[in-house]
Design a protein around this motif. Structure first.
Motif, mmCIF file in Angstrom:
data_model
loop_
_atom_site.group_PDB
_atom_site.id
_atom_site.type_symbol
_atom_site.label_atom_id
_atom_site.label_comp_id
_atom_site.label_asym_id
_atom_site.label_seq_id
_atom_site.Cartn_x
_atom_site.Cartn_y
_atom_site.Cartn_z
ATOM 1 N N VAL A 138 -0.390 -12.595 -8.118
ATOM 2 C CA VAL A 138 -0.248 -12.040 -9.463
ATOM 3 C C VAL A 138 -0.870 -12.967 -10.498
ATOM 4 O O VAL A 138 -1.591 -12.523 -11.401
ATOM 5 C CB VAL A 138 1.240 -11.784 -9.789
ATOM 6 C CG1 VAL A 138 1.406 -11.372 -11.251
ATOM 7 C CG2 VAL A 138 1.801 -10.711 -8.868
ATOM 8 N N VAL A 139 -0.621 -14.255 -10.379
ATOM 9 C CA VAL A 139 -1.146 -15.219 -11.353
ATOM 10 C C VAL A 139 -2.662 -15.307 -11.249
ATOM 11 O O VAL A 139 -3.378 -15.299 -12.253
ATOM 12 C CB VAL A 139 -0.502 -16.601 -11.153
ATOM 13 C CG1 VAL A 139 -1.132 -17.624 -12.087
ATOM 14 C CG2 VAL A 139 1.000 -16.523 -11.370
ATOM 15 N N GLY A 140 -3.182 -15.402 -10.037
ATOM 16 C CA GLY A 140 -4.628 -15.515 -9.819
ATOM 17 C C GLY A 140 -5.357 -14.199 -9.914
ATOM 18 O O GLY A 140 -6.592 -14.182 -9.824
ATOM 19 N N ARG A 141 -4.623 -13.066 -10.056
ATOM 20 C CA ARG A 141 -5.183 -11.726 -10.193
ATOM 21 C C ARG A 141 -6.008 -11.331 -8.975
ATOM 22 O O ARG A 141 -7.113 -10.798 -9.070
ATOM 23 C CB ARG A 141 -6.054 -11.597 -11.465
ATOM 24 C CG ARG A 141 -5.459 -12.188 -12.726
ATOM 25 C CD ARG A 141 -4.103 -11.567 -13.044
ATOM 26 N NE ARG A 141 -4.192 -10.128 -13.234
ATOM 27 C CZ ARG A 141 -3.270 -9.266 -12.816
ATOM 28 N NH1 ARG A 141 -2.201 -9.690 -12.169
ATOM 29 N NH2 ARG A 141 -3.417 -7.985 -13.034
ATOM 30 N N SER A 174 5.282 0.631 2.499
ATOM 31 C CA SER A 174 6.242 0.788 1.408
ATOM 32 C C SER A 174 6.008 -0.327 0.407
ATOM 33 O O SER A 174 5.387 -1.350 0.716
ATOM 34 C CB SER A 174 7.680 0.738 1.934
ATOM 35 O OG SER A 174 8.002 -0.571 2.375
ATOM 36 N N VAL A 175 6.519 -0.141 -0.819
ATOM 37 C CA VAL A 175 6.335 -1.149 -1.861
ATOM 38 C C VAL A 175 7.455 -0.986 -2.885
ATOM 39 O O VAL A 175 7.907 0.130 -3.149
ATOM 40 C CB VAL A 175 4.942 -1.012 -2.534
ATOM 41 C CG1 VAL A 175 4.763 0.361 -3.143
ATOM 42 C CG2 VAL A 175 4.717 -2.120 -3.558
ATOM 43 N N LEU A 176 7.900 -2.102 -3.437
ATOM 44 C CA LEU A 176 8.947 -2.085 -4.449
ATOM 45 C C LEU A 176 8.344 -2.423 -5.815
ATOM 46 O O LEU A 176 7.748 -3.483 -5.992
ATOM 47 C CB LEU A 176 10.044 -3.094 -4.107
ATOM 48 C CG LEU A 176 11.160 -3.282 -5.148
ATOM 49 C CD1 LEU A 176 11.909 -1.980 -5.386
ATOM 50 C CD2 LEU A 176 12.117 -4.385 -4.707
ATOM 51 N N ASP A 177 8.501 -1.503 -6.756
ATOM 52 C CA ASP A 177 8.123 -1.744 -8.141
ATOM 53 C C ASP A 177 9.244 -2.583 -8.748
ATOM 54 O O ASP A 177 10.324 -2.084 -9.051
ATOM 55 C CB ASP A 177 7.977 -0.403 -8.870
ATOM 56 C CG ASP A 177 7.590 -0.553 -10.342
ATOM 57 O OD1 ASP A 177 7.967 -1.562 -10.948
ATOM 58 O OD2 ASP A 177 6.948 0.368 -10.869
ATOM 59 N N LEU A 178 8.989 -3.877 -8.928
ATOM 60 C CA LEU A 178 10.036 -4.818 -9.305
ATOM 61 C C LEU A 178 10.489 -4.690 -10.758
ATOM 62 O O LEU A 178 11.602 -5.099 -11.099
ATOM 63 C CB LEU A 178 9.560 -6.246 -9.042
ATOM 64 C CG LEU A 178 9.425 -6.639 -7.566
ATOM 65 C CD1 LEU A 178 8.648 -7.935 -7.425
ATOM 66 C CD2 LEU A 178 10.793 -6.769 -6.930
ATOM 67 N N PRO A 222 3.158 -6.975 -11.784
ATOM 68 C CA PRO A 222 3.936 -6.860 -13.016
ATOM 69 C C PRO A 222 3.101 -6.971 -14.287
ATOM 70 O O PRO A 222 3.514 -6.495 -15.339
ATOM 71 C CB PRO A 222 4.932 -8.022 -12.910
ATOM 72 C CG PRO A 222 4.299 -8.989 -11.972
ATOM 73 C CD PRO A 222 3.522 -8.164 -11.004
ATOM 74 N N LYS A 223 1.917 -7.562 -14.210
ATOM 75 C CA LYS A 223 1.081 -7.703 -15.400
ATOM 76 C C LYS A 223 0.602 -6.342 -15.890
ATOM 77 O O LYS A 223 0.616 -6.057 -17.098
ATOM 78 C CB LYS A 223 -0.110 -8.612 -15.115
ATOM 79 C CG LYS A 223 -1.003 -8.817 -16.331
ATOM 80 C CD LYS A 223 -2.155 -9.763 -16.042
ATOM 81 C CE LYS A 223 -3.057 -9.903 -17.270
ATOM 82 N NZ LYS A 223 -4.200 -10.831 -17.012
ATOM 83 N N ASP A 233 -10.723 -8.931 -7.030
ATOM 84 C CA ASP A 233 -10.236 -9.253 -8.360
ATOM 85 C C ASP A 233 -9.602 -7.992 -8.949
ATOM 86 O O ASP A 233 -10.285 -6.982 -9.147
ATOM 87 C CB ASP A 233 -11.395 -9.734 -9.238
ATOM 88 C CG ASP A 233 -10.932 -10.152 -10.624
ATOM 89 O OD1 ASP A 233 -10.620 -9.260 -11.440
ATOM 90 O OD2 ASP A 233 -10.872 -11.359 -10.897
ATOM 91 N N ILE A 234 -8.319 -8.031 -9.206
ATOM 92 C CA ILE A 234 -7.605 -6.840 -9.657
ATOM 93 C C ILE A 234 -8.120 -6.350 -11.001
ATOM 94 O O ILE A 234 -8.254 -5.145 -11.232
ATOM 95 C CB ILE A 234 -6.094 -7.124 -9.752
ATOM 96 C CG1 ILE A 234 -5.539 -7.498 -8.373
ATOM 97 C CG2 ILE A 234 -5.341 -5.925 -10.318
ATOM 98 C CD1 ILE A 234 -4.110 -7.995 -8.406
ATOM 99 N N ASP A 235 -8.439 -7.263 -11.900
ATOM 100 C CA ASP A 235 -8.834 -6.871 -13.247
ATOM 101 C C ASP A 235 -10.226 -6.253 -13.301
ATOM 102 O O ASP A 235 -10.466 -5.321 -14.066
ATOM 103 C CB ASP A 235 -8.753 -8.078 -14.185
ATOM 104 C CG ASP A 235 -7.329 -8.611 -14.315
ATOM 105 O OD1 ASP A 235 -6.389 -7.792 -14.250
ATOM 106 O OD2 ASP A 235 -7.157 -9.830 -14.457
ATOM 107 N N SER A 236 -11.150 -6.759 -12.481
ATOM 108 C CA SER A 236 -12.510 -6.215 -12.488
ATOM 109 C C SER A 236 -12.739 -5.181 -11.394
ATOM 110 O O SER A 236 -13.666 -4.372 -11.487
ATOM 111 C CB SER A 236 -13.534 -7.347 -12.331
ATOM 112 O OG SER A 236 -13.464 -7.903 -11.017
#
Length: 386
Positions: free
Chosen positions: A290-293, A185-189, A237-238, A358-361
């Motif tokens: 989240v900060v470090g992606r 499960s996961v919560l979309d904050l 959240p980004k 790496d979430i972005d790449s």
């Protein structure tokens, strides 16, 4: 075992690729102010205990930070973190009473600061079908499980740690939903959508669904199929997306491959970002920086070929009828002789790497070995950006 245990087992074998009843945890220094935490069940001088561990995400080296007696972790995942307050919550079972409780461990004092017994039914597969998420703004923890008073129906409760009270947030609209070993499960904050995953059996048609609830009112917002076979999920959240690992069939190569997948809560859509080049992974367990992606997952490139095909084919054979014939023919061939075996032998579980994506790449940037043997693997991990 419960009436649904056989189906749970089948779904779990395919969904997990590594069937896991016991998973440990981890804590780790990742960035200047970030720490990766986790929990494990262990035996102490006085019996069963929870063990809090700190891991370095780059090397997977560990430091034990605390031990809490009486409670046992009974499934993978089952945990959540309050980023604002630095509290690591987990669902656990009292080893004496067999009752489910929500526990809160302060990551600032390394002490067990919250214990709350829940009206959740423990079944044959203890811990299966139970979930935990926390709204870091309000501090309210959302938990899910089968109500001990009405075991055929799944309930969502909102637990307020300040008042130590729980209220019913929602009841799933469908009775008889099937728990998933390795579900998550996961919560979309941002949009306050609580997603949880359960299986269904509609007149012999079996598959997975995501149920989306308003985290404040409990109103059912959406019910989605699972087209990308998503098995982990963390909210970012980004990008305003949920990120996790899925699995698909590469028809050209006649192989299964794992993918980095995003879920858009508002649109209800799934999108594949990249291929993750590992053979197996541990469902339900992940963490996000989240900060470090960075997204952290347990994965392995070691596998037992036939058993893996058996797990994969069981999973996909149940949910999709268009897969190639080799999947169905190969699923019970335990000794690679081309013949179906009556009782396939389960293989030993492989060691697991702590894979950083790496979430972005969408690229893998690190994968140190987390555990050499199955009992050493974490049951949950949580990243705290202190």
């Amino acid at each position: 075992l419960t009436r649904s245990s056989d189906l749970v087992h089948l779904l779990a074998m395919g969904r997990c690729f590594v069937v896991t009843f016991l998973l440990l945890g981890a804590l780790s220094t990742v960035a200047a102010k970030g720490y990766l935490y986790g929990l494990n069940s262990t035996l102490s001088g006085k019996g069963i205990a929870l063990e809090l561990i700190e891991y370095d995400a780059e090397t997977a080296t560990e430091v034990k930070r605390g031990s809490f007696e009486k409670y046992e972790l009974t499934g993978q995942g089952l945990a959540c973190i309050d980023d604002n307050r630095g509290v690591y919550y987990t669902l656990a079972t009292n080893a004496t009473t067999n009752k489910v409780a929500l526990l809160g461990i302060s990551l600032q004092t390394l002490s067990l600061d919250f214990e709350f017994e829940l009206p959740i039914l423990n079944e044959g597969f203890v811990g299966v079908g139970q979930y935990c998420n926390v709204d870091s703004e309000s501090g309210v923890v959302i938990v899910e499980g089968r109500d001990i008073q009405s075991p055929n129906r799944h309930h969502l409760w909102a637990v307020n740690p300040k008042t130590k009270r729980a209220s019913t947030l929602a009841r799933l609209p469908d009775e008889g939903r099937v728990d998933i070993l390795g579900g998550f499960s996961v919560l979309d904050l941002t949009n306050l959508v609580e997603w949880l995953q359960l299986a269904f059996n509609d007149s012999g048609i079996i598959g997975m669904r995501f149920y989306g609830f308003d985290a404040k009112t409990g109103f059912t917002l959406n019910i989605l199929d699972d087209p990308e076979n998503l098995a982990t999920g963390r909210y970012d959240p980004k990008t305003d997306l949920i990120w996790g690992i899925g699995t698909r069939v590469n028809e050209e190569k006649q192989e299964f491959e794992h993918t980095l997948v995003s879920l858009n809560s508002i649109e209800g859509t799934f999108t594949i970002k990249s291929i993750v080049p590992f053979v197996q992974f541990m469902p339900a367990i992940s963490a996000i920086d989240v900060v470090g992606r960075k997204l952290f997952i347990f994965m392995s490139n070691m596998t037992h070929k036939t058993a893996s095909a058996q797990r994969y084919c069981t999973r996909f054979g149940l949910t999709s009828s268009h897969l190639p014939v080799w999947c169905r023919n190969y699923s019970d061939d335990d000794d690679d002789d081309g013949n179906l075996d009556a009782k396939p032998t389960p293989p030993p579980l492989p060691p697991m790497d702590l894979v950083t994506i790496d979430i972005d790449s969408g690229k893998v940037i690190a994968h140190p070995q987390m555990c050499k043997e199955f009992p050493e693997c974490p049951r949950s991990i949580e990243f705290w950006d202190k």
